[in-house]
Design a protein around this motif. Structure first.
Motif, PDB file in Angstrom:
ATOM      1  N   SER A  17       0.817  -1.207   0.000  1.00  0.00           N
ATOM      2  CA  SER A  17       0.000   0.000   0.000  1.00  0.00           C
ATOM      3  C   SER A  17       0.854   1.260   0.000  1.00  0.00           C
ATOM      4  O   SER A  17       0.423   2.312  -0.448  1.00  0.00           O
ATOM      5  CB  SER A  17      -0.891   0.023   1.239  1.00  0.00           C
ATOM      6  OG  SER A  17      -0.082   0.199   2.378  1.00  0.00           O
ATOM      7  N   GLY A  18       2.074   1.155   0.509  1.00  0.00           N
ATOM      8  CA  GLY A  18       2.901   2.348   0.608  1.00  0.00           C
ATOM      9  C   GLY A  18       2.540   3.196   1.804  1.00  0.00           C
ATOM     10  O   GLY A  18       3.175   4.195   2.074  1.00  0.00           O
ATOM     11  N   SER A  19       1.507   2.819   2.544  1.00  0.00           N
ATOM     12  CA  SER A  19       1.094   3.660   3.667  1.00  0.00           C
ATOM     13  C   SER A  19       1.583   3.127   5.010  1.00  0.00           C
ATOM     14  O   SER A  19       1.459   3.803   6.016  1.00  0.00           O
ATOM     15  CB  SER A  19      -0.423   3.807   3.693  1.00  0.00           C
ATOM     16  OG  SER A  19      -1.006   2.544   3.879  1.00  0.00           O
ATOM     17  N   VAL A  20       2.109   1.924   5.014  1.00  0.00           N
ATOM     18  CA  VAL A  20       2.705   1.389   6.243  1.00  0.00           C
ATOM     19  C   VAL A  20       4.182   1.762   6.230  1.00  0.00           C
ATOM     20  O   VAL A  20       4.883   1.464   5.269  1.00  0.00           O
ATOM     21  CB  VAL A  20       2.549  -0.145   6.342  1.00  0.00           C
ATOM     22  CG1 VAL A  20       3.286  -0.678   7.561  1.00  0.00           C
ATOM     23  CG2 VAL A  20       1.087  -0.542   6.386  1.00  0.00           C
ATOM     24  N   PRO A  21       4.655   2.446   7.273  1.00  0.00           N
ATOM     25  CA  PRO A  21       6.070   2.819   7.278  1.00  0.00           C
ATOM     26  C   PRO A  21       6.969   1.593   7.338  1.00  0.00           C
ATOM     27  O   PRO A  21       6.658   0.630   8.038  1.00  0.00           O
ATOM     28  CB  PRO A  21       6.211   3.659   8.547  1.00  0.00           C
ATOM     29  CG  PRO A  21       5.057   3.271   9.407  1.00  0.00           C
ATOM     30  CD  PRO A  21       3.953   2.862   8.491  1.00  0.00           C
ATOM     31  N   ARG A  22       8.071   1.633   6.610  1.00  0.00           N
ATOM     32  CA  ARG A  22       9.015   0.508   6.674  1.00  0.00           C
ATOM     33  C   ARG A  22       9.827   0.586   7.943  1.00  0.00           C
ATOM     34  O   ARG A  22      10.175  -0.420   8.522  1.00  0.00           O
ATOM     35  CB  ARG A  22       9.973   0.545   5.469  1.00  0.00           C
ATOM     36  CG  ARG A  22       9.312   0.341   4.148  1.00  0.00           C
ATOM     37  CD  ARG A  22      10.343   0.404   3.038  1.00  0.00           C
ATOM     38  NE  ARG A  22      11.262  -0.742   3.083  1.00  0.00           N
ATOM     39  CZ  ARG A  22      12.378  -0.822   2.385  1.00  0.00           C
ATOM     40  NH1 ARG A  22      12.766   0.175   1.609  1.00  0.00           N
ATOM     41  NH2 ARG A  22      13.141  -1.896   2.472  1.00  0.00           N
ATOM     42  N   PHE A 239       0.371   8.559  10.298  1.00  0.00           N
ATOM     43  CA  PHE A 239       1.374   8.493   9.235  1.00  0.00           C
ATOM     44  C   PHE A 239       0.695   8.322   7.866  1.00  0.00           C
ATOM     45  O   PHE A 239       1.051   9.001   6.895  1.00  0.00           O
ATOM     46  CB  PHE A 239       2.331   7.334   9.502  1.00  0.00           C
ATOM     47  CG  PHE A 239       3.340   7.114   8.405  1.00  0.00           C
ATOM     48  CD1 PHE A 239       4.511   7.861   8.368  1.00  0.00           C
ATOM     49  CD2 PHE A 239       3.107   6.182   7.411  1.00  0.00           C
ATOM     50  CE1 PHE A 239       5.438   7.681   7.355  1.00  0.00           C
ATOM     51  CE2 PHE A 239       4.033   5.990   6.390  1.00  0.00           C
ATOM     52  CZ  PHE A 239       5.196   6.737   6.366  1.00  0.00           C
ATOM     53  N   ALA A 240      -0.281   7.425   7.827  1.00  0.00           N
ATOM     54  CA  ALA A 240      -0.952   7.131   6.551  1.00  0.00           C
ATOM     55  C   ALA A 240      -1.694   8.364   6.022  1.00  0.00           C
ATOM     56  O   ALA A 240      -1.881   8.512   4.812  1.00  0.00           O
ATOM     57  CB  ALA A 240      -1.927   5.959   6.739  1.00  0.00           C
ATOM     58  N   GLY A 241      -2.095   9.242   6.926  1.00  0.00           N
ATOM     59  CA  GLY A 241      -2.821  10.442   6.518  1.00  0.00           C
ATOM     60  C   GLY A 241      -1.918  11.602   6.120  1.00  0.00           C
ATOM     61  O   GLY A 241      -2.394  12.647   5.677  1.00  0.00           O
ATOM     62  N   ARG A 242      -0.613  11.441   6.290  1.00  0.00           N
ATOM     63  CA  ARG A 242       0.314  12.533   5.964  1.00  0.00           C
ATOM     64  C   ARG A 242       0.663  12.506   4.481  1.00  0.00           C
ATOM     65  O   ARG A 242       0.774  11.438   3.879  1.00  0.00           O
ATOM     66  CB  ARG A 242       1.611  12.377   6.766  1.00  0.00           C
ATOM     67  CG  ARG A 242       1.430  12.346   8.270  1.00  0.00           C
ATOM     68  CD  ARG A 242       1.476  13.725   8.872  1.00  0.00           C
ATOM     69  NE  ARG A 242       1.246  13.660  10.316  1.00  0.00           N
ATOM     70  CZ  ARG A 242       2.222  13.598  11.225  1.00  0.00           C
ATOM     71  NH1 ARG A 242       3.488  13.586  10.824  1.00  0.00           N
ATOM     72  NH2 ARG A 242       1.940  13.555  12.511  1.00  0.00           N
ATOM     73  N   GLN A 243       0.914  13.691   3.949  1.00  0.00           N
ATOM     74  CA  GLN A 243       1.400  13.750   2.574  1.00  0.00           C
ATOM     75  C   GLN A 243       2.877  14.077   2.615  1.00  0.00           C
ATOM     76  O   GLN A 243       3.266  15.167   3.037  1.00  0.00           O
ATOM     77  CB  GLN A 243       0.632  14.821   1.791  1.00  0.00           C
ATOM     78  CG  GLN A 243       0.867  14.705   0.316  1.00  0.00           C
ATOM     79  CD  GLN A 243       0.443  15.973  -0.437  1.00  0.00           C
ATOM     80  OE1 GLN A 243      -0.078  16.910   0.159  1.00  0.00           O
ATOM     81  NE2 GLN A 243       0.692  15.995  -1.726  1.00  0.00           N
ATOM     82  N   ARG A 244       3.706  13.129   2.208  1.00  0.00           N
ATOM     83  CA  ARG A 244       5.158  13.359   2.254  1.00  0.00           C
ATOM     84  C   ARG A 244       5.582  13.965   0.926  1.00  0.00           C
ATOM     85  O   ARG A 244       5.253  13.452  -0.134  1.00  0.00           O
ATOM     86  CB  ARG A 244       5.882  12.035   2.511  1.00  0.00           C
ATOM     87  CG  ARG A 244       5.447  11.410   3.811  1.00  0.00           C
ATOM     88  CD  ARG A 244       6.166  10.116   4.051  1.00  0.00           C
ATOM     89  NE  ARG A 244       7.480  10.314   4.642  1.00  0.00           N
ATOM     90  CZ  ARG A 244       8.370   9.343   4.791  1.00  0.00           C
ATOM     91  NH1 ARG A 244       8.115   8.133   4.332  1.00  0.00           N
ATOM     92  NH2 ARG A 244       9.531   9.579   5.384  1.00  0.00           N
ATOM     93  N   ARG A 245       6.337  15.046   1.009  1.00  0.00           N
ATOM     94  CA  ARG A 245       6.692  15.743  -0.235  1.00  0.00           C
ATOM     95  C   ARG A 245       8.187  15.759  -0.525  1.00  0.00           C
ATOM     96  O   ARG A 245       8.585  16.027  -1.644  1.00  0.00           O
ATOM     97  CB  ARG A 245       6.118  17.151  -0.207  1.00  0.00           C
ATOM     98  CG  ARG A 245       4.599  17.154  -0.376  1.00  0.00           C
ATOM     99  CD  ARG A 245       4.080  18.516  -0.771  1.00  0.00           C
ATOM    100  NE  ARG A 245       4.099  19.436   0.362  1.00  0.00           N
ATOM    101  CZ  ARG A 245       3.103  19.553   1.263  1.00  0.00           C
ATOM    102  NH1 ARG A 245       2.024  18.821   1.134  1.00  0.00           N
ATOM    103  NH2 ARG A 245       3.204  20.407   2.239  1.00  0.00           N
TER     104      ARG A 245
END
Ligand code: IPE
Ligand code: IPE
Ligand code: MG
Length: 249
Positions: A17-22, A239-245
């Motif tokens: 999903s890309g939304s779970v932090p590694r 974390f999943a709700g954040r937009q990382r830029r």
């Protein structure tokens, strides 16, 4: 000025999903206040904190996080009383002995950052054994920061780079972020995605200063001994709700 190299884009986590932090790191704070609220000695807070480590490690495994880095003792924590330091050392020995089987069962690899030799030969030997026994485990890497300080880590990395330059192995004009990163104790681990601090304090206290450059930060009011599956899931949700830029738009 030349533009800084773009940080590596985060890869997708195991669930795709890309939304779970590694890579999640936690500043486990608030043991003393937890004990004080109950009229108990500080050591009772540290004991309860060790149980929270257990729950959090399990939660990280269950959520498919690859690396969990825990700040257990800072290089500044030597300022505490010798009694509290002895209590902490004793608890680390007790829990390491008790939980080595759990690490094996859950397929968890232990890794250390900082300098654990300062806690005496018994704990160092025990840690060495745990490192060796769990070296092949692959489900989660549990990184424990013991007698760790980020500034000292960066200074040591700079020292090693300087030695390489002096030995003629590196051209000083080409020394860059990559050369320095290669000498950090976290080298080889995935980029830090999420940094959590408990207990309501909003500071980094000399933890992973380099590594946190583009990490998402979550500050929780929960005292560490009360941390567990729910608080971990809540941090992952934030974390999943954040937009990382990463400096892009
Ligand atoms: C974190 O809890 C544990 C360590 C730093 C070893 P504290 O012992 O700092 O708890 P507080 O901040 O006094 O509540
Ligand atoms: C940071 O907590 C260190 C650990 C959690 C191991 P501290 O309690 O030592 O941090 P300060 O002193 O409040 O900044
Ligand atoms: Mg504290």
């Amino acid at each position: 000025m030349t533009p800084a190299a773009a940080p590596d884009q985060p890869e997708q986590s195991r669930d795709g999903s890309g939304s779970v932090p590694r890579h999640v790191a936690i500043i486990m704070d608030g043991n003393g206040r937890w004990a004080k609220q109950r009229g108990l000695p500080r050591v009772a807070g540290h004991k309860a904190g060790a149980e929270a480590v257990r729950r959090t490690m399990q939660a990280a495994v269950d959520h498919g996080v690859e690396v969990l880095t825990l700040y257990a003792f800072s290089s500044e924590n030597w300022r505490r009383s010798s009694e509290e330091i002895a209590d902490l050392t004793g608890l680390m020995r007790f829990y390491l002995e008790r939980e080595l089987a759990t690490l094996q069962k859950e397929n968890v690899r232990l890794k250390l950052i900082g300098d654990c030799s300062a806690f005496g030969p018994d704990l160092a030997r025990q840690l060495g054994k745990a490192l060796e026994r769990t070296a092949g485990n692959q489900r989660l890497t549990l990184v424990v920061a013991l007698n760790y300080g980020s500034r000292a880590e960066i200074a040591a990395a700079a020292r090693r780079v300087a030695h390489k330059v002096a030995a003629g192995e590196l051209d000083p004009h080409t020394v860059d972020e990559h050369n320095l990163e290669c000498e950090l104790q976290t080298h080889g681990l995935p980029e830090l995605d999420l940094l959590i601090r408990t207990s309501g304090e909003v500071r980094l206290s000399n933890f992973l200063l380099w590594q946190a450059a583009y990490a998402e930060l979550v500050f929780s009011d929960v005292l560490w001994p009360d941390f567990g599956e729910r608080a971990f899931a809540d941090a992952l949700e934030q974390f999943a709700g954040r937009q990382r830029r990463f400096g892009g738009r």
